[in-house]
Design a protein around this motif. Sequence first.
Motif, PDB file in Angstrom:
ATOM      1  N   LEU A  21      -9.248  -4.487  49.188  1.00 13.90           N
ATOM      2  CA  LEU A  21      -9.770  -3.962  50.455  1.00 13.90           C
ATOM      3  C   LEU A  21      -8.742  -3.025  51.105  1.00 13.90           C
ATOM      4  N   LEU A  22      -7.506  -3.508  51.240  1.00 10.76           N
ATOM      5  CA  LEU A  22      -6.446  -2.705  51.874  1.00 10.76           C
ATOM      6  C   LEU A  22      -6.118  -1.460  51.046  1.00 10.76           C
ATOM      7  N   THR A  23      -6.054  -1.637  49.728  1.00 14.02           N
ATOM      8  CA  THR A  23      -5.750  -0.498  48.854  1.00 14.02           C
ATOM      9  C   THR A  23      -6.837   0.557  48.935  1.00 14.02           C
ATOM     10  N   ASP A  24      -8.085   0.103  49.011  1.00 16.05           N
ATOM     11  CA  ASP A  24      -9.187   1.059  49.074  1.00 16.05           C
ATOM     12  C   ASP A  24      -9.264   1.790  50.410  1.00 16.05           C
ATOM     13  N   ILE A  25      -8.866   1.135  51.496  1.00 16.40           N
ATOM     14  CA  ILE A  25      -8.769   1.862  52.774  1.00 16.40           C
ATOM     15  C   ILE A  25      -7.838   3.050  52.579  1.00 16.40           C
ATOM     16  N   SER A  26      -6.681   2.776  51.980  1.00 19.37           N
ATOM     17  CA  SER A  26      -5.675   3.807  51.750  1.00 19.37           C
ATOM     18  C   SER A  26      -6.188   4.915  50.829  1.00 19.37           C
ATOM     19  N   THR A  27      -6.762   4.505  49.694  1.00 16.99           N
ATOM     20  CA  THR A  27      -7.207   5.478  48.691  1.00 16.99           C
ATOM     21  C   THR A  27      -8.381   6.323  49.188  1.00 16.99           C
ATOM     22  N   LYS A  28      -9.369   5.668  49.819  1.00 14.41           N
ATOM     23  CA  LYS A  28     -10.579   6.394  50.230  1.00 14.41           C
ATOM     24  C   LYS A  28     -10.342   7.280  51.451  1.00 14.41           C
ATOM     25  N   MET A  29      -9.349   6.952  52.262  1.00 16.06           N
ATOM     26  CA  MET A  29      -8.961   7.882  53.329  1.00 16.06           C
ATOM     27  C   MET A  29      -8.606   9.236  52.727  1.00 16.06           C
ATOM     28  N   ILE A  30      -7.880   9.190  51.608  1.00 19.20           N
ATOM     29  CA  ILE A  30      -7.450  10.421  50.930  1.00 19.20           C
ATOM     30  C   ILE A  30      -8.608  11.045  50.146  1.00 19.20           C
ATOM     31  N   ASP A  31      -9.306  10.212  49.353  1.00 18.67           N
ATOM     32  CA  ASP A  31     -10.372  10.736  48.484  1.00 18.67           C
ATOM     33  C   ASP A  31     -11.487  11.438  49.264  1.00 18.67           C
ATOM     34  N   SER A  32     -11.774  10.940  50.479  1.00 20.44           N
ATOM     35  CA  SER A  32     -12.915  11.483  51.236  1.00 20.44           C
ATOM     36  C   SER A  32     -12.693  12.905  51.732  1.00 20.44           C
ATOM     37  N   ILE A  33     -11.430  13.352  51.754  1.00 17.06           N
ATOM     38  CA  ILE A  33     -11.169  14.744  52.176  1.00 17.06           C
ATOM     39  C   ILE A  33     -10.422  15.563  51.127  1.00 17.06           C
ATOM     40  N   LEU A  34      -9.998  14.915  50.029  1.00 13.33           N
ATOM     41  CA  LEU A  34      -9.165  15.620  49.045  1.00 13.33           C
ATOM     42  C   LEU A  34      -9.835  16.857  48.443  1.00 13.33           C
ATOM     43  N   ASP A 146     -13.498  -5.182  48.136  1.00 14.01           N
ATOM     44  CA  ASP A 146     -12.964  -3.871  47.771  1.00 14.01           C
ATOM     45  C   ASP A 146     -13.737  -2.767  48.505  1.00 14.01           C
ATOM     46  N   THR A 147     -15.050  -2.939  48.541  1.00 12.77           N
ATOM     47  CA  THR A 147     -15.924  -1.904  49.097  1.00 12.77           C
ATOM     48  C   THR A 147     -15.872  -1.833  50.622  1.00 12.77           C
ATOM     49  N   ILE A 148     -15.529  -2.940  51.283  1.00 14.07           N
ATOM     50  CA  ILE A 148     -15.300  -2.873  52.734  1.00 14.07           C
ATOM     51  C   ILE A 148     -14.186  -1.855  52.999  1.00 14.07           C
ATOM     52  N   GLY A 149     -13.140  -1.917  52.172  1.00 11.89           N
ATOM     53  CA  GLY A 149     -12.056  -0.936  52.278  1.00 11.89           C
ATOM     54  C   GLY A 149     -12.536   0.466  51.985  1.00 11.89           C
ATOM     55  N   ALA A 150     -13.453   0.565  51.010  1.00 17.85           N
ATOM     56  CA  ALA A 150     -13.938   1.881  50.605  1.00 17.85           C
ATOM     57  C   ALA A 150     -14.761   2.572  51.691  1.00 17.85           C
ATOM     58  N   PHE A 151     -15.417   1.785  52.585  1.00 22.09           N
ATOM     59  CA  PHE A 151     -16.110   2.484  53.684  1.00 22.09           C
ATOM     60  C   PHE A 151     -15.278   2.520  54.969  1.00 22.09           C
ATOM     61  N   THR A 152     -14.290   1.619  55.088  1.00 17.77           N
ATOM     62  CA  THR A 152     -13.413   1.669  56.267  1.00 17.77           C
ATOM     63  C   THR A 152     -12.501   2.889  56.214  1.00 17.77           C
ATOM     64  N   GLY A 153     -12.000   3.200  55.007  1.00 14.00           N
ATOM     65  CA  GLY A 153     -11.104   4.355  54.837  1.00 14.00           C
ATOM     66  C   GLY A 153     -11.691   5.660  55.348  1.00 14.00           C
ATOM     67  N   PRO A 154     -12.892   6.038  54.871  1.00 14.55           N
ATOM     68  CA  PRO A 154     -13.497   7.271  55.381  1.00 14.55           C
ATOM     69  C   PRO A 154     -13.812   7.238  56.887  1.00 14.55           C
ATOM     70  N   ILE A 155     -14.113   6.047  57.452  1.00 12.11           N
ATOM     71  CA  ILE A 155     -14.334   5.959  58.901  1.00 12.11           C
ATOM     72  C   ILE A 155     -13.045   6.312  59.645  1.00 12.11           C
ATOM     73  N   VAL A 156     -11.916   5.769  59.176  1.00 16.59           N
ATOM     74  CA  VAL A 156     -10.612   6.089  59.781  1.00 16.59           C
ATOM     75  C   VAL A 156     -10.347   7.592  59.673  1.00 16.59           C
ATOM     76  N   THR A 157     -10.647   8.163  58.494  1.00 17.12           N
ATOM     77  CA  THR A 157     -10.476   9.609  58.292  1.00 17.12           C
ATOM     78  C   THR A 157     -11.352  10.401  59.264  1.00 17.12           C
ATOM     79  N   TRP A 173      -0.573  10.640  55.717  1.00 15.83           N
ATOM     80  CA  TRP A 173       0.534   9.765  56.156  1.00 15.83           C
ATOM     81  C   TRP A 173       0.019   8.399  56.632  1.00 15.83           C
ATOM     82  N   VAL A 174      -1.068   8.417  57.404  1.00 16.93           N
ATOM     83  CA  VAL A 174      -1.625   7.148  57.911  1.00 16.93           C
ATOM     84  C   VAL A 174      -2.108   6.270  56.745  1.00 16.93           C
ATOM     85  N   ALA A 175      -2.586   6.913  55.661  1.00 20.54           N
ATOM     86  CA  ALA A 175      -3.093   6.178  54.491  1.00 20.54           C
ATOM     87  C   ALA A 175      -2.018   5.318  53.816  1.00 20.54           C
ATOM     88  N   LEU A 176      -0.767   5.654  54.061  1.00 19.31           N
ATOM     89  CA  LEU A 176       0.333   4.889  53.460  1.00 19.31           C
ATOM     90  C   LEU A 176       0.398   3.452  53.986  1.00 19.31           C
TER      91      LEU A 176
END
Length: 391
Positions: A21-34, A146-157, A173-176
């Motif tokens: 969950l935590l890893t996917d927040i980090s990864t999807k924050m980046i993936d959603s705008i990369l 895992d997927t909770i992280g995957a939708f939380t990340g893009p919301i943060v972005t 930087w925040v994704a770190l």
Amino acid sequence: MKHQIFHNIPRNVWILGFVSLLTDISTKMIDSILPLFLVSTLGADLFTVGLIEGIAESTASVLKVFSGILSDYFGQRKQLAVIGYGLSTLVKPLFAIASSPVWVLMARFGDRVGKGIRVAPRDALVADVTNKANLGAAYGLRQSLDTIGAFTGPIVTFVLISLFGQNFQLVFWVALIPGIFAVVLLAIFIQEPKTKFEQTQKNLLNRNSLKSLGKEYWMLVAVALVFNLGNSSDAFLLLQAQQIGVSTAFIPLTIVVMNITYFLSAYPAGLLSDRIGRLRLLVSGFLLYALAYLGFAFTSVSWQIWVLFMLYGLYQGMTKGILSAMVAETVPTNLRGTAFGFINLAIGVALLIASILAGSLWELLSPKATFITGSIFAILATGLLLVNKRR
């Protein structure tokens, strides 16, 4: 009843779920705008986007074989998982300081090397600690968390971009932060199972051990390979959404919609597969993917994009955890890491080809060609699965 169902899921599976969950927040924050960062800020073309994604994903998949084999050989899943999650977190700052597509390639490469090291040991660890009757539920639960992280990340972005404009570096930087928390959680709270399986082979990568994985397993590998030849990077879905008219600020929210559907469906699908069997759910998921990709090919109205992302999320919920459970129950206990490694290798080789093919079709023909091709491969994989079952 509900409490009893969750009670059957071991503590390690829950912790691995929260690490994901935590890893996917980090990864999807980046993936959603990369993809947008690559195209709009760094001036990359679509072929370059496909190439970067393909190289990154295929690297991860090759490494999954070796990390899976090593985890079987030493009976040590946790240490490899910590190294993998740690490396993915360590390279995150490279995205923030990237000044050309080469930097992004280096960052994606490092991130996916980390993924390659951690995935097979982690997936094998789930099976090691779970009763066979609850495998579908266990993989479904880990996938749901895992997927909770995957939708939380893009919301943060989305929030960061809405507040600070297109400040991509700030997002990187925040994704770190969640990535660091994930590694700490894994290192402190996960325990290796006390009962170690006996390893009879000195060299796991030999003909006998590969043969003992069984015909049914290798057919699953073939099906996964064919299906993923059409499963190009989600970057192309985001770019299609932008072309149809979804504004840049809302692009990350398409990933949110997809992952909420994925989250809501993964655990129930896993639970259902424990009760009624896995094959019909996997077939239904593949056909749903084919339908969604045809939708992406022919859509022309922005509201339809949101519906298609929901269907795409449902396909993932109906297939990913179920495929893992099928692998886990098909192979010998002492070869689980190896089995997850090889099926991920097949998927990774296919993803490399799929992303380069998708980028080429997009540039040379049209976006429509990219998505129709993906749909055809899904239908072929479904046919292969059904023909094998009939035999």
